[in-house]
Write an enzyme that holds these catalytic residues in place. Structure first.
Site, PDB file in Angstrom:
ATOM      1  N   ASN A  93      80.705  55.064  20.193  1.00  0.00           N
ATOM      2  CA  ASN A  93      81.690  54.570  19.166  1.00  0.00           C
ATOM      3  C   ASN A  93      81.775  52.925  19.177  1.00  0.00           C
ATOM      4  O   ASN A  93      81.670  52.409  17.849  1.00  0.00           O
ATOM      5  CB  ASN A  93      83.109  55.132  19.323  1.00  0.00           C
ATOM      6  CG  ASN A  93      84.130  54.592  18.330  1.00  0.00           C
ATOM      7  OD1 ASN A  93      84.910  53.477  19.002  1.00  0.00           O
ATOM      8  ND2 ASN A  93      84.174  54.661  17.069  1.00  0.00           N
ATOM      9  N   ASP A 125      83.443  48.134  17.347  1.00  0.00           N
ATOM     10  CA  ASP A 125      82.747  49.469  16.968  1.00  0.00           C
ATOM     11  C   ASP A 125      81.525  49.480  16.305  1.00  0.00           C
ATOM     12  O   ASP A 125      80.895  48.334  15.540  1.00  0.00           O
ATOM     13  CB  ASP A 125      83.702  50.046  15.758  1.00  0.00           C
ATOM     14  CG  ASP A 125      84.847  50.769  16.417  1.00  0.00           C
ATOM     15  OD1 ASP A 125      85.475  50.159  17.371  1.00  0.00           O
ATOM     16  OD2 ASP A 125      85.305  51.656  15.874  1.00  0.00           O
ATOM     17  N   ASP A 148      82.394  60.618  23.441  1.00  0.00           N
ATOM     18  CA  ASP A 148      83.848  59.827  23.425  1.00  0.00           C
ATOM     19  C   ASP A 148      84.266  59.513  22.134  1.00  0.00           C
ATOM     20  O   ASP A 148      83.301  59.181  21.084  1.00  0.00           O
ATOM     21  CB  ASP A 148      83.742  58.873  24.221  1.00  0.00           C
ATOM     22  CG  ASP A 148      84.908  58.035  24.335  1.00  0.00           C
ATOM     23  OD1 ASP A 148      85.895  58.480  24.969  1.00  0.00           O
ATOM     24  OD2 ASP A 148      84.934  56.572  24.093  1.00  0.00           O
ATOM     25  N   HIS A 172      86.161  59.010  15.580  1.00  0.00           N
ATOM     26  CA  HIS A 172      86.039  57.677  15.110  1.00  0.00           C
ATOM     27  C   HIS A 172      84.726  56.895  14.980  1.00  0.00           C
ATOM     28  O   HIS A 172      84.527  55.783  14.923  1.00  0.00           O
ATOM     29  CB  HIS A 172      86.961  56.929  16.293  1.00  0.00           C
ATOM     30  CG  HIS A 172      88.415  57.180  16.209  1.00  0.00           C
ATOM     31  ND1 HIS A 172      89.154  57.166  15.361  1.00  0.00           N
ATOM     32  CD2 HIS A 172      89.164  57.569  17.351  1.00  0.00           C
ATOM     33  CE1 HIS A 172      90.494  57.608  15.435  1.00  0.00           C
ATOM     34  NE2 HIS A 172      90.367  57.867  16.856  1.00  0.00           N
ATOM     35  N   GLU A 175      85.298  64.807  22.301  1.00  0.00           N
ATOM     36  CA  GLU A 175      86.769  64.467  22.275  1.00  0.00           C
ATOM     37  C   GLU A 175      87.141  64.122  20.841  1.00  0.00           C
ATOM     38  O   GLU A 175      86.830  63.253  20.338  1.00  0.00           O
ATOM     39  CB  GLU A 175      86.666  63.032  23.060  1.00  0.00           C
ATOM     40  CG  GLU A 175      88.439  62.650  22.934  1.00  0.00           C
ATOM     41  CD  GLU A 175      88.407  61.274  23.457  1.00  0.00           C
ATOM     42  OE1 GLU A 175      89.528  60.970  24.120  1.00  0.00           O
ATOM     43  OE2 GLU A 175      87.605  60.233  23.036  1.00  0.00           O
TER      44      GLU A 175
END
Length: 503
Positions: A103, A175, A206, A210, A243
């Protein structure tokens, strides 16, 4: 749709926060050779897969801000050390899952060091950049906090740059922007390197929800199709667990492309139940979630846990109540799914936020020389005054460790408990919301599991159609032995029953 990996799914997994687990060289920091030295222990415990928190070079103690995806953090060891860990783990029948952080990177990653130089740099599009007017026009200058990020202002200044960069978790973690085809090419190289050249068995992914920012949230799920296609191509039996820190309805679509996701709703429900000493209709909620997950993948794997490295430890959630700590394990290890045990849960370690104190050193011994105990942080919660070290617990048949070990062995040996796919779970009504009971049906041997969530002894009001379940498979209530003759369960105790044929 992802492939059938049913032959490759370990039944009991273990999360290691590498810095805190075992120190092999006396520098106070956990390392890869320390993990190798404890594989016999993990094998004794019954672990079949290890999720390692990040092992890449990074400026932070936790290593979730990567500076080099192809190397090992020098504090933890070398690539040769890691290859020895893989070989040794595989010799023990243990899989290794690498925590893959895609991410974001560190601001010290060479990609970002280049990207921040100018808006014409070839790496600029690896990250998200906007001018303040653009950010304001889109209405994305602030965000609502979430369980996995407390950041309200995610846009960060780059000195003497008219544009800001986006970093959801921290200004030191910009990001990545997967609209960049060049970045996607780099990611494919990284996946191939670890799965094929190095030989890891899978990835813990992870911040899976997002991958794209909130204003392009829908693209995050599509991204995992692209990712899983690469994994399937290069190593079809590799395992992926994501996740997705969100409610079940948001989690479910990720099963279309990932083998497993962590069940945060269950984690928090179990914590509330342990505190409140009442069932929350957890069986019905799980059945509803299974039905939803199955729509996206009939072979979904429900990755279940009590807590992880981002949550207050279950020992502290229960107030260091030994009987409740054991009952938490009893529930986790008798529910369907693929359980993940956070290192130290099996000895009742404690810890509450801030984060370093939920990641304290594992207590191997009473700090004897060459014990393996790490010392990178002075423990505030899990000390020898509050938690018995493993060495002591191994010799105590009533210890939290031996409770975990017994239940793990039972989970692996009883087909009804070992079933991961097509979760087998039905409510058994005992007419008391402080008694949690469920049936794990199986063609070979069905089991009834019951837990007394309360501080009071409770009558066992067994339904008439379950009256033949009287053979005791497991009990930590001393009044029960081989057959269920006394219809009562002591406070905070658990009972596993099988039927006696032709009774």
């Amino acid at each position: 749709m992802i492939a059938d990996k049913s032959k490759f799914v370990p039944r009991v997994c273990y999360e290691i926060f590498v810095r805190s687990f075992c120190d092999s060289n006396g520098d106070g920091i956990g390392d890869i050779n320390g993990i190798i030295s404890k594989l016999d222990y993990l094998n004794e415990l019954g672990i079949e897969a290890i999720w390692l928190t990040p092992i890449h070079p990074s400026p932070s103690y936790h290593k979730y801000d990567v500076t080099d995806y192809y190397a090992i953090e020098p504090e933890y060891g070398t690539m040769d050390d890691f290859k020895r860990l893989l070989d040794a783990a595989h010799a023990h029948g243990i899989h290794i899952y690498l925590d893959l952080i895609i991410n974001h990177t560190s601001t010290l990653h060479p990609w970002f060091s280049e990207a921040r130089k100018s808006n014409s740099n070839e790496f600029r599009n690896f990250y998200w950049w906007m001018t303040p007017p653009q950010i304001e026009a889109l209405g994305i200058s602030t965000r609502e906090t979430s369980d996995d990020s407390q950041v309200v202002y995610p846009w960060h200044e780059n000195l003497e740059d008219p544009e800001k960069y986006y970093g959801l978790f921290f200004k030191g973690m910009p990001d990545l922007n997967y609209h960049s085809e060049a970045l996607r090419d780099e990611l494919e190289k990284i996946i191939r390197f670890w799965l094929v050249e190095i030989g890891v068995d899978g990835f813990r992914l992870d911040a899976a929800r997002h991958i794209y920012p909130d204003w392009e949230k829908h693209l995050s799920i599509e991204f995992w199709q692209y990712f899983s296609n690469i994994v399937q191509e290069v190593k079809p039996d590799a395992f992926t667990v994501g996740e997705v820190w969100a409610e079940t309805e948001e989690v479910a679509p990720y099963f279309r492309y990932l083998d497993a996701t962590f069940h945060f709703d269950l984690s928090f429900a179990l914590q509330r139940m342990l505190i409140g000493e009442r069932d929350e209709e957890i069986v019905e909620k799980l059945q509803a979630s299974y039905a939803l997950f199955e729509k996206y993948n009939p072979l979904f794997v429900d990755a279940i846990m009590l807590t992880n490295h981002d949550q207050d430890r279950i020992g502290s959630v229960t107030g260091n109540h030994k009987a409740k700590i054991k009952m938490a394990a009893s529930i986790l290890l008798t529910l369907p799914g693929q359980p993940y045990i956070y290192y130290g849960e099996e000895i009742g370690m404690l810890g509450t936020k801030p984060d370093p104190y939920i990641r304290e050193p594992f207590l191997w011994t009473n700090n004897e020389p060459e014990s393996g105990n790490t010392s990178w942080i002075e423990a505030q919660f899990s000390t020898t005054d509050t938690v018995a070290p493993l060495e002591i617990q191994q010799a105590d048949p009533e210890s939290v460790f031996n409770h975990y070990r017994t239940l793990i062995q039972l989970r692996k040996s009883e087909p009804a408990l070992a079933q991961i796919f097509a979760p087998n779970l039905h409510r058994v009504c005992l007419h008391d919301n402080q008694m949690l009971a469920y049936l794990r049906p199986h063609i070979d041997k069905s089991l009834i599991i019951m837990h007394n969530l309360s501080q009071f002894s409770k009558p066992i009001l067994m339904p008439a159609d379950k009256a033949d379940f009287v053979h005791i498979v497991f009990s930590n209530d001393p009044q029960h032995s081989e057959l269920l003759t006394k219809m009562e369960l002591a406070p905070y105790c658990s009972l596993i029953l099988a039927s006696i044929p032709n009774r």
